[in-house]
Design a protein around this motif. Sequence first.
Motif, PDB file in Angstrom:
ATOM      1  N   TYR A   1      -7.004  -9.865 -11.303  1.00  0.00           N
ATOM      2  CA  TYR A   1      -6.789 -10.898 -10.088  1.00  0.00           C
ATOM      3  C   TYR A   1      -7.886 -11.913  -9.611  1.00  0.00           C
TER       4      TYR A   1
ATOM      5  N   THR B   1       0.973  -1.138  -0.130  1.00  0.00           N
ATOM      6  CA  THR B   1      -0.092  -0.053   0.053  1.00  0.00           C
ATOM      7  C   THR B   1       0.957   1.227   0.203  1.00  0.00           C
TER       8      THR B   1
ATOM      9  N   ALA C   1     -10.759  -0.724  -2.300  1.00  0.00           N
ATOM     10  CA  ALA C   1      -9.596   0.018  -3.234  1.00  0.00           C
ATOM     11  C   ALA C   1      -8.531  -0.897  -3.502  1.00  0.00           C
TER      12      ALA C   1
ATOM     13  N   VAL D   1      -7.684  -3.922   3.058  1.00  0.00           N
ATOM     14  CA  VAL D   1      -6.840  -2.580   3.293  1.00  0.00           C
ATOM     15  C   VAL D   1      -5.281  -2.999   3.438  1.00  0.00           C
TER      16      VAL D   1
ATOM     17  N   ILE E   1     -13.602 -10.944   1.613  1.00  0.00           N
ATOM     18  CA  ILE E   1     -14.680 -10.665   0.908  1.00  0.00           C
ATOM     19  C   ILE E   1     -15.548 -11.603   0.114  1.00  0.00           C
TER      20      ILE E   1
ATOM     21  N   PHE F   1      -4.997   8.356  -2.849  1.00  0.00           N
ATOM     22  CA  PHE F   1      -6.250   8.592  -3.465  1.00  0.00           C
ATOM     23  C   PHE F   1      -6.637  10.204  -3.490  1.00  0.00           C
TER      24      PHE F   1
ATOM     25  N   ASP G   1      -9.104  -7.499   6.048  1.00  0.00           N
ATOM     26  CA  ASP G   1      -8.116  -8.093   4.989  1.00  0.00           C
ATOM     27  C   ASP G   1      -8.114  -9.568   5.264  1.00  0.00           C
TER      28      ASP G   1
ATOM     29  N   PHE H   1      -5.470 -11.105   5.682  1.00  0.00           N
ATOM     30  CA  PHE H   1      -4.270 -11.310   6.646  1.00  0.00           C
ATOM     31  C   PHE H   1      -3.977 -10.377   7.446  1.00  0.00           C
TER      32      PHE H   1
ATOM     33  N   VAL I   1     -12.786  -2.598   2.479  1.00  0.00           N
ATOM     34  CA  VAL I   1     -12.409  -3.884   2.189  1.00  0.00           C
ATOM     35  C   VAL I   1     -10.709  -4.285   1.583  1.00  0.00           C
TER      36      VAL I   1
HETATM   37  C1  LIG Z   1      -3.058  -3.946  -2.938  1.00  0.00           C
HETATM   38  S1  LIG Z   1      -3.752  -4.205  -1.163  1.00  0.00           S
HETATM   39  C2  LIG Z   1      -4.861  -2.708  -1.379  1.00  0.00           C
HETATM   40  C3  LIG Z   1      -4.658  -1.964   0.002  1.00  0.00           C
HETATM   41  C4  LIG Z   1      -5.333  -0.480   0.162  1.00  0.00           C
HETATM   42  N1  LIG Z   1      -6.741  -0.775  -0.060  1.00  0.00           N
HETATM   43  C5  LIG Z   1      -4.978   0.434  -0.880  1.00  0.00           C
HETATM   44  O1  LIG Z   1      -5.639   0.500  -1.829  1.00  0.00           O
HETATM   45  O2  LIG Z   1      -3.792   0.798  -0.624  1.00  0.00           O
HETATM   46  C6  LIG Z   1      -4.749  -5.553  -1.702  1.00  0.00           C
HETATM   47  C7  LIG Z   1      -5.282  -6.432  -0.322  1.00  0.00           C
HETATM   48  O3  LIG Z   1      -6.419  -7.152  -0.419  1.00  0.00           O
HETATM   49  C8  LIG Z   1      -6.394  -8.289   0.390  1.00  0.00           C
HETATM   50  N2  LIG Z   1      -7.148  -9.335  -0.083  1.00  0.00           N
HETATM   51  C9  LIG Z   1      -7.109  -9.970  -1.237  1.00  0.00           C
HETATM   52  N3  LIG Z   1      -8.036 -10.995  -1.384  1.00  0.00           N
HETATM   53  C10 LIG Z   1      -8.753 -10.654  -0.264  1.00  0.00           C
HETATM   54  C11 LIG Z   1     -10.155 -11.167   0.037  1.00  0.00           C
HETATM   55  N4  LIG Z   1     -10.648 -12.182  -0.702  1.00  0.00           N
HETATM   56  N5  LIG Z   1     -10.726 -10.642   0.911  1.00  0.00           N
HETATM   57  C12 LIG Z   1     -10.255  -9.690   1.699  1.00  0.00           C
HETATM   58  N6  LIG Z   1      -9.035  -9.146   1.569  1.00  0.00           N
HETATM   59  C13 LIG Z   1      -8.438  -9.542   0.286  1.00  0.00           C
HETATM   60  C14 LIG Z   1      -4.735  -8.457   0.079  1.00  0.00           C
HETATM   61  O4  LIG Z   1      -4.448  -9.298   1.406  1.00  0.00           O
HETATM   62  C15 LIG Z   1      -4.268  -7.028   0.208  1.00  0.00           C
HETATM   63  O5  LIG Z   1      -3.859  -6.861   1.556  1.00  0.00           O
END
Ligand SMILES: C[S@@+](CC[C@H](N)C(=O)[O-])C[C@H]1O[C@@H](n2cnc3c(N)ncnc32)[C@H](O)[C@@H]1O
Length: 288
Positions: free
Chosen positions: A213, A38, A206, A69, A189, A43, A95, A97, A67
Motif C-alpha cells: 500500500y 477491521t 496494525a 484504527v 501518520i 490479534f 485514522d 477518516f 495508528v
Molecule cells: C485495514 S485498516 C486497519 C484497522 C486496524 N488497525 C486493524 O488492524 O484491524 C487500515 C486503516 O488505516 C487507515 N489509514 C490509511 N492511511 C492512513 C494514514 N496515512 N494515516 C492514518 N490512518 C491511515 C485507513 O483509513 C484504515 O482505516
Amino acid sequence: MTVSASKFYSSGTDATDVALESAFFAKLKMRNGTFKLTQPSRFRELEVAFRPYIEKRANALCELLDVGVSTGLTTVELARFLKDCGAAASIVATDLFIEAHIVELAPGFRVFCDPEGWPLQYDVRGITVRPWVRRLDYVTLAFIPLMIGRSVLQPRLHLRIRAGMSKPVQMITRSLPADGEIVFVENDIMLRSERFIRRFDMVRAANILNTGYFSPDQIHIAIENIHSYLRGPGALLMIARTNRARENAGTLFELNRDGSFAVLERVGGGSEIERLVLDFRAPAIADG
Ligand SMILES: C[S@@+](CC[C@H](N)C(=O)[O-])C[C@H]1O[C@@H](n2cnc3c(N)ncnc32)[C@H](O)[C@@H]1O
C-alpha cells in the motif's frame, strides 16, 4: 440488506451487535479508495506472544498511540488486553477518516458523507444505495449516474455541513468502554503532529504500514514520525499485518538508548517492514 446510517446511528439497532457494525462500516468506501475494514479478535496470537513483555512493563505503559484504527474495534481489544496485563493506559486512536455527517437533502433522501461532502451511502426512504463505482458498473453503465450524482451532490453536501445543517457522527465502534480511556483523533501518520511528540510509551501500527500500500519512502516517513512520538528509551513499537487466512505476522520492538530499535519478539516470521524499522536512524537534531 445494508442498514442505513440514520438507522445505525439511532437507538433502533443493537449497539452490541459487532457483526452488524462491521458489516455497516465495511460497505463504506472512503475518499482515498479504502474501506472501513477491521475484524474482531484478529490479534490473539500476538497477544499471547507479546504478553510477557507487556506485563513486565505494565507500570510504565501510561499513554499509547494506535495508528490507523479504522473503527477502533481492535483498539477496544487492545485496551482490554492492556488492562488484563496490569497496565492502566489511556489510548489515542487515530485514522484518516473518523468524522462523518448525515445530511437530509430532500424529504426521504439522506446522504451519509465525510466532512468534505464525499458520499459514503445514499438512503432513499430507508433503501440504501452505494455511491461508489465497482468494475461491473462500467459494463452496465451504472457508473454514469453514480459519478454524476457524486459530482452534483458533493458541493451541496459540503455547503449544508458548513451551514450546520447535518447530523455529525463518528465512524467508530459502539463497543467502547465507558471510562473514556480511548480518544479518537483524525490524523495522518505521514504528517508530523507536534502534539504527539515524545508523548507515548507504546505505539501500535496494525494493518496499515503495508508494503503493498505504501512505498518504502512513505513507510520511512511513518517510522520517523512514530519514532518522534515515542517517549524515549524503553518505549515499545508493535507492527503487525493480518493475511487473508487471518494469520498474523508482527514484531514487537523496543527503543534503544541510541534511538535505534531492537526486536523483542516476533510472530509469524515478523513484520514485513522489520528491516526498515531496524535500519532506521533518527535524523540528528541541528543545534539552535
Ligand atoms: C485495514 S485498516 C486497519 C484497522 C486496524 N488497525 C486493524 O488492524 O484491524 C487500515 C486503516 O488505516 C487507515 N489509514 C490509511 N492511511 C492512513 C494514514 N496515512 N494515516 C492514518 N490512518 C491511515 C485507513 O483509513 C484504515 O482505516
